[in-house]
Design a protein around this motif. Sequence first.
Motif, PDB file in Angstrom:
ATOM      1  N   UNK A 145       0.817  -1.215   0.000  1.00 38.30           N
ATOM      2  CA  UNK A 145       0.000   0.000   0.000  1.00 38.30           C
ATOM      3  C   UNK A 145       0.857   1.273   0.000  1.00 38.30           C
ATOM      4  N   UNK A 146       2.039   1.205   0.627  1.00 31.97           N
ATOM      5  CA  UNK A 146       2.953   2.365   0.563  1.00 31.97           C
ATOM      6  C   UNK A 146       3.371   2.581  -0.893  1.00 31.97           C
ATOM      7  N   UNK A 147       3.750   1.483  -1.567  1.00 37.70           N
ATOM      8  CA  UNK A 147       4.146   1.555  -2.976  1.00 37.70           C
ATOM      9  C   UNK A 147       3.026   2.072  -3.855  1.00 37.70           C
ATOM     10  N   UNK A 148       1.818   1.600  -3.587  1.00 39.45           N
ATOM     11  CA  UNK A 148       0.644   2.015  -4.348  1.00 39.45           C
ATOM     12  C   UNK A 148       0.406   3.522  -4.221  1.00 39.45           C
ATOM     13  N   UNK A 149       0.527   4.027  -2.987  1.00 43.27           N
ATOM     14  CA  UNK A 149       0.330   5.465  -2.751  1.00 43.27           C
ATOM     15  C   UNK A 149       1.335   6.284  -3.556  1.00 43.27           C
ATOM     16  N   UNK A 150       2.616   5.842  -3.534  1.00 47.45           N
ATOM     17  CA  UNK A 150       3.679   6.584  -4.231  1.00 47.45           C
ATOM     18  C   UNK A 150       3.446   6.592  -5.742  1.00 47.45           C
ATOM     19  N   UNK A 151       3.103   5.424  -6.304  1.00 47.73           N
ATOM     20  CA  UNK A 151       2.951   5.305  -7.756  1.00 47.73           C
ATOM     21  C   UNK A 151       1.752   6.088  -8.284  1.00 47.73           C
ATOM     22  N   UNK A 152       0.690   6.189  -7.471  1.00 47.57           N
ATOM     23  CA  UNK A 152      -0.532   6.840  -7.960  1.00 47.57           C
ATOM     24  C   UNK A 152      -0.689   8.261  -7.419  1.00 47.57           C
ATOM     25  N   UNK A 153       0.375   8.777  -6.761  1.00 44.61           N
ATOM     26  CA  UNK A 153       0.363  10.140  -6.193  1.00 44.61           C
ATOM     27  C   UNK A 153      -0.828  10.338  -5.262  1.00 44.61           C
ATOM     28  N   UNK A 154      -1.089   9.313  -4.440  1.00 44.87           N
ATOM     29  CA  UNK A 154      -2.265   9.350  -3.569  1.00 44.87           C
ATOM     30  C   UNK A 154      -1.868   9.575  -2.122  1.00 44.87           C
ATOM     31  N   UNK A 155      -2.788  10.193  -1.378  1.00 43.55           N
ATOM     32  CA  UNK A 155      -2.596  10.348   0.056  1.00 43.55           C
ATOM     33  C   UNK A 155      -3.333   9.186   0.725  1.00 43.55           C
ATOM     34  N   UNK A 156      -2.600   8.348   1.408  1.00 44.65           N
ATOM     35  CA  UNK A 156      -3.222   7.158   2.028  1.00 44.65           C
ATOM     36  C   UNK A 156      -2.766   7.045   3.487  1.00 44.65           C
ATOM     37  N   UNK A 157      -3.695   6.665   4.361  1.00 41.39           N
ATOM     38  CA  UNK A 157      -3.344   6.334   5.750  1.00 41.39           C
ATOM     39  C   UNK A 157      -3.532   4.830   5.935  1.00 41.39           C
ATOM     40  N   UNK A 158      -2.494   4.172   6.416  1.00 41.98           N
ATOM     41  CA  UNK A 158      -2.578   2.730   6.685  1.00 41.98           C
ATOM     42  C   UNK A 158      -2.681   2.572   8.196  1.00 41.98           C
ATOM     43  N   UNK A 159      -3.762   1.978   8.648  1.00 48.94           N
ATOM     44  CA  UNK A 159      -4.062   1.915  10.079  1.00 48.94           C
ATOM     45  C   UNK A 159      -3.404   0.705  10.751  1.00 48.94           C
ATOM     46  N   UNK A 160      -3.114   0.869  12.045  1.00 46.65           N
ATOM     47  CA  UNK A 160      -2.685  -0.240  12.920  1.00 46.65           C
ATOM     48  C   UNK A 160      -1.599  -1.120  12.300  1.00 46.65           C
ATOM     49  N   UNK A 161      -0.427  -0.531  12.052  1.00 47.21           N
ATOM     50  CA  UNK A 161       0.613  -1.252  11.318  1.00 47.21           C
ATOM     51  C   UNK A 161       1.626  -1.972  12.215  1.00 47.21           C
ATOM     52  N   UNK A 162       1.517  -1.794  13.557  1.00 46.22           N
ATOM     53  CA  UNK A 162       2.543  -2.342  14.473  1.00 46.22           C
ATOM     54  C   UNK A 162       3.925  -1.899  13.978  1.00 46.22           C
ATOM     55  N   UNK A 179       7.969   9.869   1.062  1.00 49.00           N
ATOM     56  CA  UNK A 179       7.748  10.440   2.397  1.00 49.00           C
ATOM     57  C   UNK A 179       6.689   9.612   3.113  1.00 49.00           C
ATOM     58  N   UNK A 180       6.984   9.269   4.371  1.00 45.61           N
ATOM     59  CA  UNK A 180       5.924   8.676   5.184  1.00 45.61           C
ATOM     60  C   UNK A 180       6.062   9.138   6.617  1.00 45.61           C
ATOM     61  N   UNK A 181       4.920   9.366   7.255  1.00 46.27           N
ATOM     62  CA  UNK A 181       4.912   9.851   8.636  1.00 46.27           C
ATOM     63  C   UNK A 181       4.216   8.816   9.515  1.00 46.27           C
ATOM     64  N   UNK A 182       4.752   8.667  10.727  1.00 51.75           N
ATOM     65  CA  UNK A 182       4.123   7.757  11.681  1.00 51.75           C
ATOM     66  C   UNK A 182       3.219   8.583  12.581  1.00 51.75           C
ATOM     67  N   UNK A 183       1.954   8.214  12.644  1.00 55.67           N
ATOM     68  CA  UNK A 183       0.997   8.912  13.518  1.00 55.67           C
ATOM     69  C   UNK A 183       0.370   7.883  14.441  1.00 55.67           C
ATOM     70  N   UNK A 184       0.854   7.826  15.679  1.00 58.52           N
ATOM     71  CA  UNK A 184       0.403   6.764  16.590  1.00 58.52           C
ATOM     72  C   UNK A 184       0.886   5.433  16.041  1.00 58.52           C
ATOM     73  N   UNK A 185      -0.048   4.523  15.718  1.00 57.95           N
ATOM     74  CA  UNK A 185       0.351   3.258  15.102  1.00 57.95           C
ATOM     75  C   UNK A 185      -0.107   3.205  13.646  1.00 57.95           C
ATOM     76  N   UNK A 186      -0.294   4.395  13.051  1.00 58.54           N
ATOM     77  CA  UNK A 186      -0.686   4.471  11.637  1.00 58.54           C
ATOM     78  C   UNK A 186       0.462   5.053  10.815  1.00 58.54           C
ATOM     79  N   UNK A 187       0.482   4.706   9.532  1.00 60.94           N
ATOM     80  CA  UNK A 187       1.443   5.338   8.611  1.00 60.94           C
ATOM     81  C   UNK A 187       0.645   6.229   7.671  1.00 60.94           C
ATOM     82  N   UNK A 188       1.061   7.490   7.586  1.00 60.55           N
ATOM     83  CA  UNK A 188       0.424   8.446   6.670  1.00 60.55           C
ATOM     84  C   UNK A 188       1.383   8.709   5.509  1.00 60.55           C
ATOM     85  N   UNK A 189       0.903   8.484   4.288  1.00 60.40           N
ATOM     86  CA  UNK A 189       1.727   8.770   3.104  1.00 60.40           C
ATOM     87  C   UNK A 189       1.093   9.954   2.380  1.00 60.40           C
ATOM     88  N   UNK A 190       1.771  11.111   2.358  1.00 56.85           N
ATOM     89  CA  UNK A 190       1.191  12.258   1.662  1.00 56.85           C
ATOM     90  C   UNK A 190       1.272  12.076   0.141  1.00 56.85           C
TER      91      UNK A 190
END
Length: 341
Positions: A145-162, A179-190
């Motif tokens: 899903x990180x790769x998918x966000x980067x390739x499609x220029x999408x903003x995606x939050x992946x929840x509960x990633x441990x 770029x990816x940011x950790x927010x709590x236990x989520x990853x946010x990809x702008x």
Amino acid sequence: MIVGPLLARFGKAAIPKPGGDKIGRRRLDTHFLGFEKLGAKFIYDKKTDFFNVDASNLQGAYILLDEASVTGTANVVMAAVLAKGTTTIYNAACEPYLQQLCKMLNRMGAKITGVGSNLLKIEGVTKLGGTEHRLLPDMIEIGSFIGLAAMTESEITIKNVQYQELGMIPEVFRKLGIKLEVKGDDIFIPAQKSYEVETFIDGSIMTIADAPWPGFTPDLLSIMLVVATQAKGNVLIHQKMFESRLFFVDKLIDMGAQIILCDPHRATVIGLDKKVKLRGIEMTSPDIRAGVSLLIAALSAQGTSIIYNIEQIERGYQDIDTRLKALGADIRRIEATAKGH
């Protein structure tokens, strides 16, 4: 994976020869050699393609695995926890999945020490009890899903990633400039218009290679390769584990990617920096990770793509079409009839 517990509990088991991905020979020797060290006897029946295993008296042993196989280690651990005496497994796999299995077995009454290292020591017990356990999220799905966000220029939050269990996966994506940011236990990809590959300190070309944990997992190399096709800069992808896993790049080349397949294990990707979009084509998925990589390529490409043999993808990505639709993907399932599919 059921053979270890069957041997421990019933002293015998039988399994057919496995199938699956077309990525080169998949050895089962590590499993069998481990069981044999514990006292199991194997008989291979050529007529039925079945392995019959007899292990009526499992005894602890010193086992040096010929490769740090995740499923091989898990299988031997599950048999050894109920064997008589002490088992030592050296060159054990130490992936988070395996650490979880050992922690769960310990809560069930097993005596395993060295969890998280490549040297496991197991004191055999006579029985195990029940427990509760929450499974880890799938790190390969998270990476996809990180790769998918980067390739499609999408903003995606992946929840509960441990996040603490992801090892160097986020770091390798950052090396590609994502770029990816950790927010709590989520990853946010702008949403990113472009991403630039880092070079090594001396300016030499970035190499991404797989290695046993805590190295980078081979299951994400296909994703990395696809993501690199639209990066700014060049990357050498070095797939050490399977000799046929990079052969899916011909489909990406047909889509317009610039990739030089150096040999069955190495591919040089010349990033297009999103200046040239990939184009949609018809293709077949050879294995589960290549399949999802081609799916990511198709979602970022211009035009329509058709991917055959999707059961390969669905083995590792449940309801992938439904979940991608929820993110806004234009994807649908069709019954294939033509071309012998």
